[in-house]
Design an enzyme around this catalytic site. Structure first.
Site, PDB file in Angstrom:
ATOM      1  N   ARG B 340       0.828  -1.203   0.000  1.00  0.00           N
ATOM      2  CA  ARG B 340       0.000   0.000   0.000  1.00  0.00           C
ATOM      3  C   ARG B 340       0.869   1.263   0.000  1.00  0.00           C
ATOM      4  O   ARG B 340       0.484   2.287  -0.571  1.00  0.00           O
ATOM      5  CB  ARG B 340      -0.986   0.004   1.172  1.00  0.00           C
ATOM      6  CG  ARG B 340      -1.980   1.153   1.124  1.00  0.00           C
ATOM      7  CD  ARG B 340      -3.122   1.008   2.119  1.00  0.00           C
ATOM      8  NE  ARG B 340      -4.177   0.144   1.632  1.00  0.00           N
ATOM      9  CZ  ARG B 340      -5.258   0.551   0.937  1.00  0.00           C
ATOM     10  NH1 ARG B 340      -5.414   1.840   0.650  1.00  0.00           N
ATOM     11  NH2 ARG B 340      -6.162  -0.299   0.532  1.00  0.00           N
ATOM     12  N   GLU B 743      -9.476   5.940   7.158  1.00  0.00           N
ATOM     13  CA  GLU B 743      -8.039   6.192   7.104  1.00  0.00           C
ATOM     14  C   GLU B 743      -7.632   7.504   6.448  1.00  0.00           C
ATOM     15  O   GLU B 743      -6.704   8.164   6.914  1.00  0.00           O
ATOM     16  CB  GLU B 743      -7.338   5.040   6.359  1.00  0.00           C
ATOM     17  CG  GLU B 743      -7.398   3.713   7.081  1.00  0.00           C
ATOM     18  CD  GLU B 743      -7.031   2.557   6.174  1.00  0.00           C
ATOM     19  OE1 GLU B 743      -7.796   2.291   5.214  1.00  0.00           O
ATOM     20  OE2 GLU B 743      -5.992   1.934   6.396  1.00  0.00           O
TER      21      GLU B 743
END
Lengths: 490, 797
Positions: B340, B743
């Site tokens: 990621r 997030e």
């Protein structure tokens, strides 16, 4: 003598006998009372999740109250007081307290684990009208950590609840009377036999009683706010055989202004000392607002901050710069020493077995003395200093006539920078003199590297604080802004 | 007060405006979607009545566990003499390797996280053995009596040491778009630099805890504070050597998670279940704060080297990123996290040509784990530093350099992993924010201030954000829900998502209320349990609402469809004439109260319970070619921050932040704003005051709030202006066109880090670009100031 802790839990009377004296209030609440609303976040007084409120008669028909961290308070602190927890706030019909409702309305809880602590901290401030402006609310809750909300809704809730009606005088008086009746005025003596042996707790009521008991039990641990000793129990799991509570002694809790000096009893809490110290110099007040958090300042004492001998206590450098003197007592003997001489070496103070700090006397500043104290830490609030500095410099006939430059975090004890002081003597007050002092400071200290700061940072920042002092006290010219907090808050 | 209006957060200059939230018209249901409904647990939170795992009444005979920890970072264990431990007062059982009937492992995938060590310890704090005793104190005291003989081995502690030792934990990965090296070589301007960034402890207020209750036969019931009950279930079964069906894991709520309760709770649950199995008594394991911080994983710290070629307008022609992460001693979730980080090396920018490499380094430190953003923040931080450096080098406004590089709204450009970006709204958002925050004028004012302020320096920073939504491990993008409608028309809602404070439960309940058109208080929110919804994914990757909301909608929709079919048949009307109105149903020309229709359906033997399922469509990623469409869509955000620093001490303050965030069509604006503000302040902590500090022997020395400093109320700027983007709309068919919000906002705090860098540059008269690593503690800021001044002096001489 009394052998039981008598107190109110909410409005119910409780009598505790034969409990371990070092049982924490939090453990008592969660395990003995099954009041699980109060949470353990850290068990060291640094997160506020366990905040509860204590109330006691103020002797004038009213109540004194303070929020404390129940995780590091021992149950004996409850004697003669009322303990309020988050479960006590709802009205009998289930209506939420205005502080609770304000948090709900403003979306001030997310995971909710810190929430009971915020509720109790805000509740105590609401009850005592301790805050009315946004910056005050923020300072008030700076010892309560929240990891979810970013705090905005909680701050707003604290302000929103301000207007709600508070208990009337009659209610307060009735409670004060009930607590007066509960109080026994006698020395509390607890004894408990546990798996690791016997534990005894004494709570003398006068300095003479304290002196006699301590002489008889020189190995006892003196406990005031338990903001340090509490951790010996919760974190170091130490067995403490004998403890002497010094917080029930009126003489030790006294502050006396003699005109030229301020005498602070060793049992005066930081909260109680704040006003008088701020009056000595505004920087001392600012220092105290950055000294731990409200809950800790409500418990921790000036005497404790000195007597535990920590190299990173914040008050000793400030008081050393002010040329404070310490009054010590052992049995019937009293003596006085300069505070700076109390700190002999790391973990070693000029204090004999059975001897205790009775008070500290602080001379007031003279008009021709320039003073400042500075605290450097990773976080402004509720953090331990990487460097703590306090400077007191007297100018006579345009020349520096005396200088006391005291530092914490730079050596194994709070210590004056003698070489730097020497460098200043006789110079004109100005950047040039302090540049020389900054250079000399490298001879005074060889600081350590640890998790708070590197040796390199400590020395450089300490030197720069001398430069800051010179700039802030520049005799003429434009004032130079040097403190981010003052800029940041306009 | 109208529930759809967020109160003015704005005593002083703070305010939040809530779009998409028209007041309910008369007769509308209470608490449908797009309403600022309060968190379902809020009244219980404030009264101390919300029950967390440690608050559940303990059964008689409950044992308390303590975990003994390794004193060495890397050592062979020569012997463990536990006799004195066993004989200590209050001890009921000591648990060691030999007691594990199943597999000695609590890892999510790789089998490399031993519950108890097999002769080797690999970090300070690694669990050695467990003591089950009548009290926590007895268990703790007993553990001190162990005699452990270690043979210390060389320990590798940092990313740089691991790189020097070539100690890779997992295979390297690389993404390529075009020929970045050639593009950089051919570019009119080039630069290269390195950024180190620290990790972060989750500091959830509720520490790790599990409470295991043995049942009959193999059965085991575990209360676990976990974001991933299915994984805890599977782990307990694996360790006990029993089938998954014998283990039930339940969690009503956590006191915070932030990723720290994704893989980590398995250790606590395994040990508690093991103790319960071996003793037949309930067993609780609650970690003390210090033990929690020493034993459990954290955000990965990274070193990122970048090189970039660009033209005179700052338009990037090619960029290379070499990312290296400290994974710790085991794999845990590091593969996905480091992936990621790579997926976010482009942030919101069309790099044209790119090469992104990733090395996943092994160290003898705690195994790092998921933390809000899951590597994304680290990938982004280096890119944002690079953008600032490009702007500095060209003497341009960093806002304009960024603006020259955004993915275009019209699409047609691809990421370094070859996914076309078709939903870019970042340019429009950033322009709006620059306008509303008065960015240009403030930047000029800051320069003017700095010209006359020798000690204090101000800085301003801008951060655009594009964050990919979906688990990048494609199969995890699935969720289940279970909905029952009872005879009185009340609804029981259950799904695989977990509540850690983020408001997932209330959002999903709003979806179900909306679907049935019943008031929200008719929908009962229930604890997550593996017995109701199986094989769930972690509540992670910001996906909780997207996945579970859809699954619950499908479950409710299935029941609704049965009710429609039933009513249509019973009243002989076409199905289109059965319409769900607020708290009632119109059937033909008649209106029936919802509970009455339900009652009738029950009497006519209609099933009123349904499981719902959802899998995100159309996403895939091929590791071989490093290409695909790993994300369903992107969430966007924009932030501008202003700071002041003291160049004598490094002390600093964030004085103002403006945030515009894209949550699509918000399901609950109040909850979303809470996520944005909380995420931003958490990100601010990561980049400023939160410093993890290990000593040379590998001991973490910042393992409690006394030494590890998360933001307090005073670190939040009074002037914090947060708005949901009123044009937000998800182009893909997400739940009511909303976007994930858990997030992304954390990364908006990078604007504060950029601002701090700008302020440090001011200390050198903007002559040289600062070297400032993260977190920007007062020490790092002061040292960066000194470095800048030294380099300026060198230029001048």
């Amino acid at each position: 003598m009394s052998d039981a802790i008598r107190f109110l839990l909410g409005d119910r009377e409780r009598v505790l006998r034969d409990v371990p004296p070092t049982l924490t209030v939090l453990e008592y609440l969660r395990r003995h009372e099954r009041r699980t609303g109060t949470k353990e976040g850290c068990a060291e007084g640094d997160c506020g999740a366990c905040t509860v409120v204590l109330q006691e008669p103020d002797g004038q028909g009213g109540l004194r109250r303070r929020a404390v961290n129940s995780c590091i308070q021992f149950v004996a602190v409850l004697d003669g007081r009322q303990l309020l927890t988050v479960e006590d706030l709802k009205a009998a019909d289930g209506t939420l307290h205005p502080v609770q409702q304000a948090i709900v309305d403003r979306h001030g809880s997310q995971c909710g684990f810190c929430t009971p602590g915020f509720v109790m901290q805000l509740y105590s401030g609401w009850l005592g009208q301790d805050y009315s402006e946004r910056p005050e609310v923020k300072n008030w809750i700076a010892g309560n950590l929240c990891r979810c909300t970013g705090y905005g809704p909680i701050i707003d809730a604290g302000l929103a609840a301000l207007d709600a009606e508070r208990p009337g005088t009659a209610e307060t008086t009735a409670l004060a009377e009930r607590l007066e009746a509960l109080g026994h005025g006698e020395m509390l003596h607890l004894a408990h036999d546990g798996p690791h042996g016997r534990q005894e707790w004494f709570a003398p009521r006068s300095v003479d009683e304290l002196a006699a008991i301590y002489l008889a039990h020189p190995d006892a641990v003196l406990v005031a706010g338990a903001t340090d000793v509490g951790l010996w129990v919760t974190k170091q799991h130490r067995h403490l055989a004998t403890l002497i509570d010094v917080t029930r002694i009126p003489e030790l809790a006294a502050l006396r202004d003699t005109g030229n000096e301020l005498a602070i009893g060793a049992g005066v809490t930081h909260s109680a000392a704040m006003e008088a110290l701020s009056a000595l110099h505004p920087d001392l007040g600012k220092l105290l607002t950055r000294f731990a958090a409200v809950q800790i300042r409500n418990a921790g004492t000036v005497g404790g901050n000195i007597a535990n001998g920590s190299p990173i206590g914040d008050l000793p450098p400030a008081l050393i710069a002010l040329d404070a003197r310490l009054q010590l007592r052992k049995g019937r003997e009293q003596r006085e020493i300069a505070l700076e001489n109390f700190f002999v070496a790391y973990g070693n103070q000029d204090r004999a077995p059975g001897e205790f700090v009775e008070s500290v006397t602080v001379p007031k500043l003279r008009p021709n003395t320039r003073f400042a104290c500075y605290k450097l830490s990773k976080r402004f609030d509720s953090d331990i200093s990487a460097v703590m500095a306090a400077f007191s410099v007297t100018v006579e006939a345009g020349r520096i006539a005396s200088a006391r430059l005291a530092f914490g975090g730079m050596a194994a004890t709070p210590k004056r920078a003698k070489a730097a002081e020497t460098a200043l003597m006789g110079s004109a007050f100005g950047l040039e003199a302090f540049e020389a002092a900054a250079v000399a400071l490298a001879e005074d200290f060889q600081p350590l590297t640890d998790m708070r700061a590197s040796a390199q940072y400590r020395l450089l920042a300490a030197q720069n604080l001398l430069r800051r002092f010179a700039l802030e006290n520049a005799p003429a010219g434009r004032p130079v802004a040097t403190r981010v907090l003052e800029i940041a808050h306009g | 007060m109208d529930e759809t209006v967020i109160q003015d957060r704005g005593i002083s200059a703070t305010f939040s405006r809530v779009p998409h939230s028209e007041p309910p018209h008369d007769g509308a249901i209470k608490g449908g979607v797009a309403r600022s409904v309060k968190h379902d647990s809020a009244p219980r939170h404030v009264a101390g009545e919300a029950i967390y795992t440690d608050d559940i009444p303990e059964l008689p005979g409950t044992l308390h566990l303590h975990l003994a920890m390794s004193a060495h970072a890397h050592a062979a264990i020569l012997s463990m003499d536990l006799d004195a431990v066993r004989q200590a007062a209050g001890v009921v059982r000591v648990l060691t390797l030999d007691d594990i009937p199943g597999k000695n492992d609590y890892s999510p995938f790789f089998g490399d996280d031993p519950i108890f060590p097999e002769g080797l310890v690999q970090y300070v704090g690694q669990c050695l053995f467990a003591v089950a005793a009548e009290s926590r104190e007895a268990a703790f005291q007993a553990a001190l009596l162990a005699k452990i003989e270690y043979a210390p081995l060389p320990a590798v502690l940092t990313v740089d040491e691991a790189l020097a030792a070539d100690l890779d934990l997992l295979p390297r990965h690389e993404m390529r778009l075009g020929d970045a090296a050639a593009a950089i070589d051919a570019a009119p301007h080039r630069l290269a630099n390195t950024l180190h960034m620290g990790g972060q402890d989750h500091f959830y207020l509720e520490g790790q805890i599990a409470y295991a209750i043995p049942g009959e036969g193999d059965d085991m019931f575990v209360y676990s504070s976990t974001q991933h009950p299915s994984e805890v279930q599977h782990n307990v079964a694996k360790a006990l050597g029993i089938a998954d069906h014998s283990v039930t894991v339940e969690v009503r709520r956590m006191g915070g998670g932030f990723g720290g309760k994704e893989s980590q709770p398995a250790l606590m649950a395994n040990v508690a279940a093991l103790a319960a199995r071996l003793t037949g008594r309930p067993a609780k394991l609650r970690l003390d704060r210090d033990d929690d911080m020493v034993m459990t994983g954290k955000r990965h710290d990274f070193r990122i080297d970048y090189a970039v070629g660009f033209d005179g307008d700052g338009r990037i022609l090619g960029a290379e990123f070499d990312q290296a992460a400290r994974c710790g001693y085991s794999a845990d979730l590091s593969g996905g996290i480091t992936d990621r980080a790579m997926f976010h090396a482009d942030n919101a920018y069309d790099l044209q040509a790119a090469r992104v490499t990733s090395r996943r380094m092994k160290t003898h430190t705690v195994s790092n784990t998921a933390f809000r953003g899951f590597g994304g923040p680290q990938g982004l931080l280096a890119t944002e530093r690079m953008m600032d450096e490009i702007a500095f080098g060209l003497g341009l406004d960093p806002f304009d350099v960024r603006r020259a590089n955004y993915y275009p709204a019209e699409g047609g450009k691809v990421t370094p992993y070859h996914m076309e970006v078709t939903d870019s709204v970042i340019l429009e958002m950033m322009d709006e924010l620059a306008e509303s925050s008065d960015y240009r004028a403030r930047r000029r004012a800051i320069r003017a201030f700095n010209a006359t302020s020798p000690i204090l320096k101000k800085g301003i920073g801008v951060t655009p954000l594009k964050f990919g939504i979906s688990f990048t491990t494609t199969h995890l993008n699935q969720a289940g829900a279970l909905v029952h409608v009872y005879k009185d028309g009340s609804v029981h809602l259950n799904h695989g998502g977990t509540e850690m404070g983020q408001g997932l439960f209330i959002k999903v309940a709003q979806v179900v209320a909306e679907e049935f058109q019943i008031d929200l208080d008719r929908v009962k929110i229930t604890a997550t349990t593996t017995a109701k919804v199986p094989n769930t994914s972690a509540t992670a990757a910001s996906s909780g609402t997207d996945l579970n909301g859809m699954a619950a909608k499908n479950a409710a929709g299935a029941i609704k469809q049965r009710l429609i079919a039933f009513a249509a048949a019973k009243y002989s009307v076409p199905e289109e004439q059965v319409v769900f109105l607020p708290n009632r149903v119109r059937v033909g020309n008649e209106e029936i109260a919802f509970p009455d229709l339900v009652q009738e359906a029950y009497l006519n033997q209609v099933s009123l319970s349904a499981a719902g399922f959802y899998a995100t469509p159309g996403i895939h990623y091929d590791r071989e070619t490093a290409s695909g469409r790993p994300f369903f869509y992107f969430a966007y955000g924009a932030a501008i921050s202003e700071v002041v620093i003291d160049t004598l001490t490094g002390e600093n303050r964030l004085v103002r932040a403006d945030i515009l965030h894209d949550v699509g069509r918000s399901l609950n604006p109040a909850i979303d704003l809470g996520q944005i503000e909380g995420g931003f302040i958490q990100g601010l902590g990561w980049l400023t005051t939160e410093e993890l500090w290990w000593d040379k022997s590998g001991r973490l020395r910042t393992h409690a709030p006394s030494t590890y400093k998360i933001p307090t109320a005073n670190d939040r700027p009074d002037d914090l202006r947060i708005e949901l983007w009123d044009k937000g709309y998800n182009k893909v068919d997400s739940i009511y066109r909303s976007k994930a919000v858990g997030e992304p906002p954390l990364m908006l705090a990078i604007s504060a880090f950029s601002a701090l860098t700008d302020a440090v540059a001011a200390a050198g008269g903007y002559r040289v670009f600062p070297h400032l690593d993260a977190p920007a503690t007062p020490e790092r800021i002061l040292m960066a100031v000194e470095d800048v001044k030294t380099r300026v002096r060198a230029l001048e001489s």
